[in-house]
Design a protein around this motif. Sequence first.
Motif, mmCIF file in Angstrom:
data_model
loop_
_atom_site.group_PDB
_atom_site.id
_atom_site.type_symbol
_atom_site.label_atom_id
_atom_site.label_comp_id
_atom_site.label_asym_id
_atom_site.label_seq_id
_atom_site.Cartn_x
_atom_site.Cartn_y
_atom_site.Cartn_z
ATOM 1 N N LEU A 46 21.346 38.349 15.002
ATOM 2 C CA LEU A 46 22.414 39.358 14.924
ATOM 3 C C LEU A 46 23.151 39.467 16.262
ATOM 4 C CD1 LEU A 46 20.572 42.177 12.961
ATOM 5 C CD2 LEU A 46 22.520 40.855 12.167
ATOM 6 N N THR A 47 22.390 39.392 17.353
ATOM 7 C CA THR A 47 23.001 39.480 18.680
ATOM 8 C C THR A 47 23.971 38.320 18.892
ATOM 9 O OG1 THR A 47 20.919 40.409 19.439
ATOM 10 C CG2 THR A 47 22.465 39.737 21.144
ATOM 11 N N ILE A 48 23.516 37.128 18.506
ATOM 12 C CA ILE A 48 24.377 35.941 18.653
ATOM 13 C C ILE A 48 25.636 36.116 17.816
ATOM 14 C CG2 ILE A 48 24.513 33.461 18.054
ATOM 15 C CD1 ILE A 48 22.963 33.988 20.597
ATOM 16 N N LYS A 49 25.450 36.647 16.619
ATOM 17 C CA LYS A 49 26.586 36.877 15.725
ATOM 18 C C LYS A 49 27.580 37.834 16.384
ATOM 19 C CE LYS A 49 26.755 36.998 10.713
ATOM 20 N NZ LYS A 49 26.066 37.389 9.513
ATOM 21 N N GLN A 50 27.029 38.871 17.014
ATOM 22 C CA GLN A 50 27.881 39.876 17.659
ATOM 23 C C GLN A 50 28.658 39.249 18.817
ATOM 24 O OE1 GLN A 50 25.844 42.729 20.059
ATOM 25 N NE2 GLN A 50 27.431 44.279 19.833
ATOM 26 N N ILE A 51 27.952 38.475 19.624
ATOM 27 C CA ILE A 51 28.609 37.860 20.780
ATOM 28 C C ILE A 51 29.715 36.919 20.324
ATOM 29 C CG2 ILE A 51 28.252 36.274 22.721
ATOM 30 C CD1 ILE A 51 25.420 37.505 22.994
ATOM 31 N N LYS A 52 29.388 36.136 19.279
ATOM 32 C CA LYS A 52 30.393 35.191 18.780
ATOM 33 C C LYS A 52 31.588 35.923 18.175
ATOM 34 C CE LYS A 52 27.520 31.145 18.221
ATOM 35 N NZ LYS A 52 26.748 30.315 17.306
ATOM 36 N N ALA A 53 31.299 37.035 17.496
ATOM 37 C CA ALA A 53 32.385 37.828 16.901
ATOM 38 C C ALA A 53 33.296 38.365 18.001
ATOM 39 C CB ALA A 53 31.815 38.965 16.070
ATOM 40 N N SER A 54 32.671 38.848 19.097
ATOM 41 C CA SER A 54 33.459 39.373 20.215
ATOM 42 C C SER A 54 34.292 38.265 20.844
ATOM 43 C CB SER A 54 32.547 39.974 21.279
ATOM 44 O OG SER A 54 31.801 41.001 20.730
ATOM 45 N N LYS A 55 33.658 37.088 20.938
ATOM 46 C CA LYS A 55 34.338 35.954 21.553
ATOM 47 C C LYS A 55 35.544 35.524 20.699
ATOM 48 C CE LYS A 55 32.973 31.474 23.236
ATOM 49 N NZ LYS A 55 31.932 30.460 23.106
#
Lengths: 274, 382
Positions: A46-55
């Motif tokens: 989920l964290t990776i998903k969040q970071i990628k979404a922000s990116k």
Amino acid sequence: MADLWNVLIFQPILNLSIILYSILFNNFGLAIIALTIIIRVITYPLTIKQIKASKSMATVQPRMQELQKKYARDKQKLSGETMKLYKEAGINPVGCIVPMLVQFPVWIALYQAILRALAATPEDLLALFPRLYSSPLIHSMVPLNEKFLWLNLTEPDRLMILPVLVGGSMWLQQKMVTVPTTDPRQQSTNRMMLMMMPLMFAAFTLQFASGLAVYWTISNVIGIVIQYLVTGWGGLFKKKSPAPPVGSPHSTTKAVPYEPPPSGKKRKSRRPVK
Amino acid sequence: MKFTGKNQYIFITIMLIILVVSVSCQTAPARGWSGPAAVDGTIYTGTIAGKVAAYKGSNGDPEWQTTLPTPATSIGFGCGGPAPKAAIYSHPVSDGKSIFLGTYEGVFYALDTTSGALRWQYPATGRGKAIIGSAAVYNGNVYFGSSDGYIYSLNANNGLLREKYLLGKKIWSTPTVVDDRLYIGSFDGKLYAFDLKKGLKEESLLWTFSSNGAITAGPLIANDTIYIGSFDSHLYALDKNSGRVKWSFKGSGWFWEAPVIKDNLLVAVNVKKDSEPDKNVYGINALTGQKIWEFGTQGSVRASPVISGNTVIVASEDNNIYFLQADTGSQIRLIPMNSPVLSNMTVDAGFVYVHTREGLLSAIDIEKGTRVWEVSTYPKEK
């Protein structure tokens, strides 16, 4: 509803923390750190998903601003076009929020677990019994030892070190994830939130059991490491805002049509810029 | 609504506020559960209003009440806000001149029995760690344990510290003093025996007994035997002189408080899970540890039971008081109290005095099972 909360979230966290305590030399501070690492590992996707979404959000910022300018007087159209843009870019706007949402119940459960397992009040200890699994090991451990380094884990840190650590680590992480923007309103919001969130958490740390602040600090540090590995230092060392959006009055770049990434193709994570 | 930019931050801020309210409301504030003590026809009790009150045992007429001075506490986000009053868990004990009890705020008080005036407090200023257990008065000294891990011995007349000895972990157990020996349990799962002729020090420690769970119960001493319950779900009978285990009895949950004894019948109670049908009141042969009977209440039982004649009286978290036959454990009657009872009860002159969680103090005629009088020790402010 209360039973669901207890059975699915509170009791597993409570009992796991007590088992970790028994493994980690009867030290609840270490148990909280281990629990934090376990929770961060579980929520890693989920964290990776969040970071990628922000990116991804950052990459469509210029196009977003174009749309905002173009449809400044037609909010409905702007909303539709924005969603279309997100869809084209493969962005789920909720993706930034979900990992945060997942952590809220964990915080609440951990806070309750800390106070009850450490017998902050007799009522807490009495309420603990029905929540413990029927294991002699668990029952032999409670109430847990509340001392960790200079801290009493049931009380706020009187030396004020944890509020600084929580606020500082949160600021660092916040700074890294802040999406650069040229929109003055957004810049002002970012600046405000960059200060407000760490200050709010530092204030909570002044009030709540320091065990929760240990969780926040460790969780932030892990978050910073993950963020660094995925996107580098992000906005931390970028002194200048990115170039104004193409087509804006400040832009010297020629506008080029936006090309959404090919569907189904995975975008690689960018390594830190050196 | 788009979860981007400003909206995202507003959303997170709202969630944080919800978090703060949630965590503040989900934890249990310290309210206290002091129970009544009968001394020369007067009933003394600590109240959830942070007061100590005295009532006439015969009719419940108030004699006096004293608000305990409370050291300052930090400002909280809690639902009820900061606690402006003392939380009292210990039961009053008396040497005839004074009423002694400690508070969650870590202050120990001596009040005049006739007027309720504050005679002294320890420490004289500031606060210590929470005092949960009750005190024991012996030979002009008052003994109690504290959450700072020390056993304290104070001069009962002036409150001056005579001795203190560090056991280590929190002490919520009430000490028992018999024949110059002090017995007390600790969160470290041990029961300690001290020879008070030598004072409270390393050399005066006679023996220790280790269980596999915390000990919050006070020791019961009868027939050269010490009966002590533990969070390891066992009740132990120990030799008074050596601490050697004579027998042990396994219950269904924590033994939070001391058992009671009459002749060779030992009655012990358990904290239990409300949802489970476990029995949690036990009649045990005090000599052999054999179970004679068992009984299940709907809720947990934290407080010690009392025995009067052939009646065992048990107070439960399920809002009821149970009257049981001492020889069979069968239920004689049940008295609804409309509130959990966590406080120890006391028996005097044919009455049992019960103090509920919501501050109702009742005198119940044991023979008839009727309420003789009741007063609110926590009247709602108008």
